[in-house]
Design a protein around this motif. Structure first.
Motif, mmCIF file in Angstrom:
data_model
loop_
_atom_site.group_PDB
_atom_site.id
_atom_site.type_symbol
_atom_site.label_atom_id
_atom_site.label_comp_id
_atom_site.label_asym_id
_atom_site.label_seq_id
_atom_site.Cartn_x
_atom_site.Cartn_y
_atom_site.Cartn_z
ATOM 1 N N ALA A 45 0.773 -1.245 0.116
ATOM 2 C CA ALA A 45 -0.040 -0.065 -0.163
ATOM 3 C C ALA A 45 0.935 1.270 0.172
ATOM 4 C CB ALA A 45 -0.826 0.120 1.334
ATOM 5 N N LEU A 46 0.496 2.334 -0.607
ATOM 6 C CA LEU A 46 1.090 3.616 -0.789
ATOM 7 C C LEU A 46 1.285 4.351 0.660
ATOM 8 C CD1 LEU A 46 -0.449 5.220 -3.776
ATOM 9 C CD2 LEU A 46 1.675 3.761 -3.772
ATOM 10 N N GLY A 47 2.375 4.566 0.883
ATOM 11 C CA GLY A 47 2.608 5.171 2.528
ATOM 12 C C GLY A 47 2.476 6.728 2.259
ATOM 13 N N ARG A 48 3.491 7.398 3.133
ATOM 14 C CA ARG A 48 3.254 8.837 3.214
ATOM 15 C C ARG A 48 3.916 9.362 1.731
ATOM 16 N NH1 ARG A 48 6.897 11.051 7.572
ATOM 17 N NH2 ARG A 48 8.216 9.528 6.957
ATOM 18 N N THR A 49 3.559 10.522 1.592
ATOM 19 C CA THR A 49 4.136 11.295 -0.107
ATOM 20 C C THR A 49 5.158 12.289 0.522
ATOM 21 O OG1 THR A 49 2.182 10.789 -0.999
ATOM 22 C CG2 THR A 49 3.687 12.527 -1.878
ATOM 23 N N HIS A 50 6.289 12.410 -0.042
ATOM 24 C CA HIS A 50 7.294 13.426 0.129
ATOM 25 C C HIS A 50 7.458 14.170 -1.155
ATOM 26 C CE1 HIS A 50 8.448 10.787 3.970
ATOM 27 N NE2 HIS A 50 8.213 9.743 3.041
ATOM 28 N N ARG A 51 7.548 15.378 -1.091
ATOM 29 C CA ARG A 51 7.697 16.101 -2.256
ATOM 30 C C ARG A 51 9.103 16.968 -2.104
ATOM 31 N NH1 ARG A 51 2.806 16.645 -4.649
ATOM 32 N NH2 ARG A 51 0.985 16.024 -3.692
ATOM 33 N N ILE A 52 9.689 16.664 -3.316
ATOM 34 C CA ILE A 52 11.163 17.287 -3.508
ATOM 35 C C ILE A 52 11.250 17.882 -4.754
ATOM 36 C CG2 ILE A 52 13.438 16.613 -3.727
ATOM 37 C CD1 ILE A 52 12.819 13.865 -2.363
ATOM 38 N N PRO A 53 11.199 19.302 -4.509
ATOM 39 C CA PRO A 53 11.370 20.258 -5.830
ATOM 40 C C PRO A 53 12.773 20.113 -6.249
ATOM 41 C CG PRO A 53 11.235 21.406 -3.851
ATOM 42 C CD PRO A 53 10.851 20.014 -3.336
ATOM 43 N N SER A 54 13.230 20.611 -7.227
ATOM 44 C CA SER A 54 14.476 20.725 -7.910
ATOM 45 C C SER A 54 15.117 22.194 -7.446
ATOM 46 C CB SER A 54 14.728 20.411 -9.284
ATOM 47 O OG SER A 54 14.573 19.118 -9.827
ATOM 48 N N THR A 55 16.134 22.146 -6.812
ATOM 49 C CA THR A 55 16.682 23.381 -6.038
ATOM 50 C C THR A 55 18.245 23.293 -5.933
ATOM 51 O OG1 THR A 55 16.565 22.897 -3.777
ATOM 52 C CG2 THR A 55 14.323 23.799 -4.578
#
Length: 402
Positions: free
Chosen positions: A80-90
């Motif tokens: 099952a899908l767990g937490r979502t982590h958002r990573i922008p390019s910087t």
């Protein structure tokens, strides 16, 4: 090639709530609403599903972006899908053309979690932009000796991942920006399969904004868009930073065009935490990638689930699509790359499908296609396409990479 918000899952819900989320029309309306986060809707829907057997939502997959592919298509056990982590390019998350195992992690995640890379950069730290000339690109290449042109995001630390494990990188969504470029360097840079025959560099920019799922080479030639990450893997063995150009057992710049939404890459772990890196976004590529580039682009979004398989036993990468298992081989010599892919194919058929080694060698010769992945990254690649359809359904269900 040179060239955090959390979305918590709910384990069990009532049939009425699940059915409401499962309605194709309902979810399509929700996703289309200006105030809605389409990605969050699909992630929550995946977390709410009790199983993976429900038919895929026909509105969820766009031929131009390959997005929202949440149907479970791997033969490994569903997670099952767990937490979502958002990573922008910087500047804090991207390094120019290097895999550095000593770099501080840009995120720490658990097995099952989802990573969303937002607005990934094009090559040369996002300096590949429409109108940049071939000469300017060549000058950028000369300015970074010992590094790749790729804008590499990472690393991501995965809790519990240890040497001997295998990391499954399950691609859920890949959506390109609205332009891309194919180019080759001048022959003096000694890149590309026929560098001695092309003295001058060349670049061609493409519009990727069409909504029909194609990129137009000219008014009589079109190619279906099939976005994927050309460079994807974990930190290579050792503690010394390495260029992103050459792929290897850790994955990296493998340029496998089949790693579109719905596919998985399985990579052996050599460092605690695995340390995931990616970059080198592609809109479409042919096997071989012969002039040194695909249609190089950036991604509005790369969404993938990360799964740890303990003590899986593989020392080379594998890939899986809805229709094939794919054994990868890489070496400076193309013939040896094929032999490595063949040995991995035989091991897979013997250890996972229960055939004898002689039977595996035979089936590899009559039922498995061996293709040139790329031959422009110093380390050449060959991948073996093992079709799932040749195995009876009940037999097929017992076979998996991990």
């Amino acid at each position: 090639m040179f060239g955090c918000s959390d979305e918590g899952g709910i384990a069990r819900v009532s049939a009425e709530v699940r059915d409401a989320w499962a309605s194709d029309a309902r979810r399509a309306r929700l996703r289309a609403h200006d105030a809605s986060d389409a990605g969050a809707i699909e992630s929550r829907y995946e977390a709410l599903r009790d199983g993976r057997a429900a038919p895929a939502d026909p509105t969820a997959a766009s031929p131009s972006t390959g997005d929202a592919e949440t149907t479970w298509t791997s033969t490994s056990a569903p997670v099952a899908l767990g937490r979502t982590h958002r990573i922008p390019s910087t500047v804090d998350t991207v390094a120019q053309g290097i895999f550095d195992p000593n770099a501080a992690p840009v995120a720490t995640i658990d097995s099952g979690d989802v990573v969303v890379y937002e607005n990934t950069w094009t090559h040369f730290s996002n300096r590949l932009q429409p109108g940049v000339s071939a000469d300017a690109l060549a000058a950028m290449r000369r300015a970074i000796p010992g590094r790749g042109v790729h804008s590499i995001i990472g690393p991501i630390f995965v809790r519990g991942a240890m040497p001997g494990d295998v990391l499954q990188l399950r691609m859920l969504r890949l959506e390109t920006i609205d332009f891309g470029a194919n180019f080759h360097n001048p022959g003096a840079l000694v890149t590309g399969s026929l560098h001695a025959e092309f003295a001058h560099g060349h670049v061609r920019y493409f519009d990727l904004s069409a909504d029909d799922g194609y990129v137009y080479f000219n008014d009589r030639i079109r190619l279906a868009l099939k976005p994927f990450q050309g460079t994807l893997g974990v930190a290579p063995a050792g503690d010394v930073p390495v260029s992103s150009v050459a792929p290897g057992r850790f994955g990296g710049n493998i340029d496998l065009k089949d790693l579109t939404a719905g596919s998985s890459l399985f990579v052996p772990v050599t460092h605690p935490g695995a340390l995931i890196f990616t970059g080198d976004s592609h809109a479409v590529q042919a096997d071989g990638e012969v002039n040194i580039t695909a249609i190089e682009t950036g991604m509005r979004e790369v969404r993938m689930q990360v799964i740890v398989h303990k003590n899986a036993g593989w020392t080379w990468p594998f890939a899986e699509t809805p229709t094939h298992w794919i054994a990868l081989g890489m070496d400076t010599h193309l013939n040896e790359a094929l032999r490595i892919a063949l040995r991995q194919t035989i091991a897979f058929l013997h250890e996972r499908a229960g055939l004898t080694r002689d039977e595996s060698y035979s089936l590899a010769s009559i039922g498995v296609d061996f293709r040139v992945t790329q031959m422009v990254n110093v380390i050449n690649g060959v991948h073996a396409m093992i079709p799932k359809e040749i195995f009876a359904p009940d037999y097929r269900s017992t076979i998996s990479v991990a």
